[in-house]
Design an enzyme around this catalytic site. Sequence first.
Site, PDB file in Angstrom:
ATOM      1  N   ASN A   9       0.879  -1.172   0.000  1.00 59.51           N
ATOM      2  CA  ASN A   9       0.000   0.000   0.000  1.00 59.51           C
ATOM      3  C   ASN A   9       0.915   1.219   0.000  1.00 59.51           C
ATOM      4  O   ASN A   9       1.540   1.514   1.019  1.00 59.51           O
ATOM      5  CB  ASN A   9      -0.899  -0.037   1.247  1.00 59.51           C
ATOM      6  CG  ASN A   9      -1.706   1.240   1.403  1.00 59.51           C
ATOM      7  OD1 ASN A   9      -1.724   2.096   0.514  1.00 59.51           O
ATOM      8  ND2 ASN A   9      -2.373   1.381   2.537  1.00 59.51           N
ATOM      9  N   HIS A  94      -9.596   0.835   4.926  1.00 59.77           N
ATOM     10  CA  HIS A  94      -8.298   1.040   5.584  1.00 59.77           C
ATOM     11  C   HIS A  94      -8.506   1.954   6.796  1.00 59.77           C
ATOM     12  O   HIS A  94      -9.326   2.881   6.742  1.00 59.77           O
ATOM     13  CB  HIS A  94      -7.294   1.668   4.605  1.00 59.77           C
ATOM     14  CG  HIS A  94      -5.900   1.655   5.163  1.00 59.77           C
ATOM     15  ND1 HIS A  94      -5.470   2.599   6.067  1.00 59.77           N
ATOM     16  CD2 HIS A  94      -4.865   0.802   4.978  1.00 59.77           C
ATOM     17  CE1 HIS A  94      -4.214   2.318   6.408  1.00 59.77           C
ATOM     18  NE2 HIS A  94      -3.830   1.239   5.758  1.00 59.77           N
ATOM     19  N   GLU A 166      -5.326  -5.180  10.382  1.00 61.95           N
ATOM     20  CA  GLU A 166      -4.321  -4.148  10.595  1.00 61.95           C
ATOM     21  C   GLU A 166      -4.604  -3.412  11.898  1.00 61.95           C
ATOM     22  O   GLU A 166      -5.418  -2.469  11.917  1.00 61.95           O
ATOM     23  CB  GLU A 166      -4.345  -3.135   9.447  1.00 61.95           C
ATOM     24  CG  GLU A 166      -3.965  -3.699   8.101  1.00 61.95           C
ATOM     25  CD  GLU A 166      -3.393  -2.615   7.196  1.00 61.95           C
ATOM     26  OE1 GLU A 166      -2.266  -2.797   6.711  1.00 61.95           O
ATOM     27  OE2 GLU A 166      -4.050  -1.578   6.990  1.00 61.95           O
ATOM     28  N   GLY A 172       2.524   2.072  10.764  1.00 61.17           N
ATOM     29  CA  GLY A 172       3.463   3.182  10.627  1.00 61.17           C
ATOM     30  C   GLY A 172       4.172   3.559  11.924  1.00 61.17           C
ATOM     31  O   GLY A 172       4.801   4.601  12.009  1.00 61.17           O
TER      32      GLY A 172
HETATM   33  P1  13P Z   1       3.089   0.171   7.663  1.00 63.57           P
HETATM   34  O1  13P Z   1       3.591  -1.103   7.051  1.00 63.57           O
HETATM   35  O2  13P Z   1       3.839   1.378   7.223  1.00 63.57           O
HETATM   36  O3  13P Z   1       2.949   0.055   9.145  1.00 63.57           O
HETATM   37  O4  13P Z   1       1.600   0.383   7.087  1.00 63.57           O
HETATM   38  C1  13P Z   1       0.678  -0.635   7.177  1.00 63.57           C
HETATM   39  C2  13P Z   1      -0.512  -0.265   6.378  1.00 63.57           C
HETATM   40  O5  13P Z   1      -1.278   0.607   6.738  1.00 63.57           O
HETATM   41  C3  13P Z   1      -0.741  -0.975   5.116  1.00 63.57           C
HETATM   42  O6  13P Z   1      -2.022  -0.728   4.635  1.00 63.57           O
END
Ligand code: 13P
Length: 249
Positions: A9, A94, A166, A172
Amino acid sequence: MRKKLVAGNWKMHGSLRQNAALLEQLKFGIAEVQCDVAVCVPYPFLAQVQSVLAGTQLLWGAQSVSEHESGAFTGEVSAAMLREFGCCYALVGHSERRSLFGESDALVAAKFVAAQKAGLVPILCLGESLVEREAGQTKAVVSRQLRAVIDVAGICGLMSAVVAYEPVWAIGTGVTASPAQAQEVHAAIRAQVGGLDGELATGLRILYGGSVKPQNAAELFKQADIDGGLIGGAALVAEDFLAICLAAN
Ligand code: 13P
């Protein structure tokens, strides 16, 4: 056996120039990868991605989609338009869409249905916030988010869909869910689906997302109910993304 899927993503990152380099590196490195691989890119880059990746084993998709088929919806992009650019997937729900753009469970369900109607495979994102986890509500939240989609799309809707767990606190942040924490929620998701359709549950791909890196991918992907990953930051670095894909082999 469920074939693993690793989806990148890109979020709101990239430029035509940066993408060109990244896509070439992915094309070059993908030969050794055995799992399914996709990149979900910002809308304006779809034409570029289509022209570079067509005919390769890499698939692509968008990061959201309108719940409407067409009409006076300024700024929106329909699922049929995404299909015209060769998209296979569209992320729906998301956590950034839910929290920053106010997307409700009901709206996510409508987007899921719209994506499928046009022939896209929705990647339905589910996940709890830190406050919810600390309050012991993780499974209740994820179950509610999933149920909202099943109520509208029917359990059959999950037949041509992917689910991504997630946890919001892992996105992040560099803090990843431990393999055991992730596995526990993945198993609960599969059990919820299994309660309605056992065979469908067995075949359903459930990805984990949230600070997946080359260093932790293999351990996560080894878990019984983790069928790949949804990768943010590490998807912007070809070497890291390919290493994660290889960890899924
Ligand atoms: P990160 O891998 O940067 O933590 O992001 C995860 C994400 O939101 C993928 O959709």
